[in-house]
Scaffold this motif. Structure first.
Motif, short mmCIF file in Angstrom:
data_model
loop_
_atom_site.label_atom_id
_atom_site.label_comp_id
_atom_site.label_asym_id
_atom_site.label_seq_id
_atom_site.Cartn_x
_atom_site.Cartn_y
_atom_site.Cartn_z
N GLY A 110 0.81 -1.22 0.00
CA GLY A 110 0.00 0.00 0.00
C GLY A 110 0.83 1.26 0.00
N GLU A 111 2.01 1.16 -0.62
CA GLU A 111 2.90 2.34 -0.60
C GLU A 111 3.10 2.87 -2.02
OE1 GLU A 111 6.86 1.58 0.87
OE2 GLU A 111 7.39 3.70 0.79
N PRO A 112 2.82 4.18 -2.24
CA PRO A 112 3.08 4.76 -3.56
C PRO A 112 4.58 4.70 -3.86
CG PRO A 112 2.04 6.37 -2.08
CD PRO A 112 2.36 5.16 -1.26
N ILE A 113 4.94 4.61 -5.14
CA ILE A 113 6.36 4.62 -5.52
C ILE A 113 6.80 6.08 -5.61
CG2 ILE A 113 8.10 3.87 -7.18
CD1 ILE A 113 6.10 1.74 -8.15
N PRO A 114 7.75 6.49 -4.74
CA PRO A 114 8.14 7.91 -4.74
C PRO A 114 8.92 8.26 -6.00
CG PRO A 114 9.60 6.64 -3.31
CD PRO A 114 8.54 5.69 -3.80
N CYS A 115 8.82 9.52 -6.42
CA CYS A 115 9.47 9.96 -7.66
C CYS A 115 10.93 10.31 -7.37
CB CYS A 115 8.74 11.16 -8.24
SG CYS A 115 9.40 11.61 -9.85
N VAL A 116 11.78 9.31 -7.52
CA VAL A 116 13.21 9.50 -7.21
C VAL A 116 14.09 9.20 -8.43
CG1 VAL A 116 12.98 9.10 -4.74
CG2 VAL A 116 13.29 7.14 -6.26
N LEU A 117 13.48 9.10 -9.61
CA LEU A 117 14.20 8.83 -10.85
C LEU A 117 13.71 9.80 -11.92
CD1 LEU A 117 13.67 4.95 -10.88
CD2 LEU A 117 15.78 6.14 -10.23
N THR A 118 14.65 10.28 -12.73
CA THR A 118 14.21 11.20 -13.80
C THR A 118 13.24 10.49 -14.75
OG1 THR A 118 16.15 10.68 -15.16
CG2 THR A 118 16.30 12.61 -13.72
N ALA A 119 13.45 9.17 -14.96
CA ALA A 119 12.53 8.42 -15.84
C ALA A 119 11.11 8.41 -15.28
CB ALA A 119 13.04 6.99 -16.04
N MET A 120 11.00 8.46 -13.97
CA MET A 120 9.65 8.52 -13.35
C MET A 120 9.02 9.88 -13.56
SD MET A 120 9.56 6.69 -9.65
CE MET A 120 7.77 6.88 -9.53
N ALA A 121 9.84 10.92 -13.42
CA ALA A 121 9.33 12.28 -13.66
C ALA A 121 8.86 12.39 -15.11
CB ALA A 121 10.41 13.31 -13.36
N ASP A 122 9.64 11.82 -16.04
CA ASP A 122 9.28 11.86 -17.46
C ASP A 122 7.92 11.24 -17.72
OD1 ASP A 122 11.79 12.91 -18.05
OD2 ASP A 122 12.61 11.01 -18.80
N GLU A 123 7.78 9.99 -17.32
CA GLU A 123 6.60 9.20 -17.73
C GLU A 123 5.41 9.43 -16.80
OE1 GLU A 123 6.15 7.12 -20.34
OE2 GLU A 123 4.21 6.32 -19.70
N PHE A 124 5.69 9.59 -15.49
CA PHE A 124 4.60 9.62 -14.51
C PHE A 124 4.37 11.00 -13.91
CE2 PHE A 124 6.35 5.36 -14.81
CZ PHE A 124 5.21 4.64 -15.10
N GLY A 125 5.32 11.91 -14.07
CA GLY A 125 5.14 13.27 -13.59
C GLY A 125 5.09 13.38 -12.08
N ASP A 170 9.44 -1.24 -14.44
CA ASP A 170 10.87 -0.91 -14.47
C ASP A 170 11.25 0.00 -13.30
OD1 ASP A 170 13.46 -0.98 -15.85
OD2 ASP A 170 13.07 1.15 -16.24
N VAL A 171 10.48 1.06 -13.07
CA VAL A 171 10.83 1.98 -11.99
C VAL A 171 10.52 1.37 -10.62
CG1 VAL A 171 10.58 4.02 -13.46
CG2 VAL A 171 8.66 3.32 -12.00
N ALA A 172 9.48 0.52 -10.56
CA ALA A 172 9.18 -0.16 -9.29
C ALA A 172 10.38 -1.01 -8.86
CB ALA A 172 7.94 -1.04 -9.44
N ARG A 173 11.00 -1.66 -9.84
CA ARG A 173 12.16 -2.52 -9.54
C ARG A 173 13.36 -1.68 -9.13
NH1 ARG A 173 16.02 -5.92 -12.89
NH2 ARG A 173 15.49 -4.53 -14.59
N THR A 174 13.62 -0.63 -9.88
CA THR A 174 14.80 0.20 -9.58
C THR A 174 14.67 0.88 -8.22
OG1 THR A 174 15.06 0.61 -11.94
CG2 THR A 174 16.30 2.03 -10.45
N VAL A 175 13.48 1.42 -7.93
CA VAL A 175 13.32 2.12 -6.64
C VAL A 175 13.38 1.11 -5.49
CG1 VAL A 175 11.85 3.63 -5.24
CG2 VAL A 175 12.04 4.00 -7.72
#
Ligand SMILES: [Zn+2]
Length: 217
Positions: A108-123, A181-186
């Motif tokens: 139940g935890e949101p994936i925090p935006c800690v990657l530029t790729a996340m900012a790109d795709e998910f904002g 991909d970002v879920a795995r990296t984070v």
């Protein structure tokens, strides 16, 4: 795009779920809105990905009732149909239980935006949606309530898995691939220490650039 072309597109996109390792057995599905009609094309229920053909795709109306096709549609059809009814800008919906993203959903935890790729795709962060039982409109409602007014095209439905939306089915599949991909990296970053946040103004700048300027014009 005609019905028949869209059946082929949706059938073919399921192979991408397999290619990117987002699905086990038959637990994942793609749908697309038929342009200019209150219809969707969706995966048949319980059919292996290797056996999917354009002809086996099911055409449903926006209440999830079958209009064309011999097979029963995906058991997630009600959720997909709810999203199309509530979000007219959405042309494609994808559902998976991809491992890393679903592990975040299980907590139940949101994936925090800690990657530029996340900012790109998910904002920003990838949000958590409510717990909801399959059948009826609860899953669809949870998706729509969570994603309305949110930049993210992906929601992690609590204890369940990923739903993504896009302007078309291909965009929704891309969001599902990027989400895993970002879920795995984070997750990996977390095991090594505390990931560093990205300043909101930088998230905004990255999102604007990627959504407006990235790729071929
Ligand atoms: Zn599911």
């Amino acid at each position: 795009m005609s019905h028949d072309e869209l059946r082929r597109t949706v059938a073919d996109l399921h192979a991408e779920l397999v290619h990117y390792g987002l699905v086990a057995w038959t637990a994942g599905n793609v749908s697309a809105r038929v342009p200019g009609a209150d219809l969707i094309v969706i995966k048949p229920s319980g059919v292996s990905y290797g056996d999917l053909t354009p002809q086996s795709m099911v055409v449903c109306d926006l209440d999830g009732d079958v209009v064309e096709g011999d097979l029963t549609p995906s058991s997630d059809t009600a959720a997909h149909a709810f999203v199309y009814r509530a979000m007219p800008e959405v042309g494609g919906v994808v559902h998976t239980h991809s491992t890393y993203a679903t592990a975040w959903a299980a907590r139940g935890e949101p994936i925090p935006c800690v990657l530029t790729a996340m900012a790109d795709e998910f904002g920003g962060e990838i949000p958590i949606g409510p717990f909801a039982l399959i059948g009826g409109d609860d899953i669809g409602k949870g998706i729509v309530q969570t994603l309305t007014g949110h930049r993210s095209p992906a929601v992690l439905m609590r204890n369940h898995g990923v739903f993504t939306i896009g302007r078309d089915a291909r965009a929704a599949v891309k969001a599902a691939v990027m989400c895993e991909d970002v879920a795995r990296t984070v997750h990996v970053a977390r095991t090594l220490g505390e990931p560093l946040p990205i300043a909101t103004k930088d998230v905004d700048a990255l999102y604007r650039r990627y959504q407006n300027d990235y790729g071929q014009r």
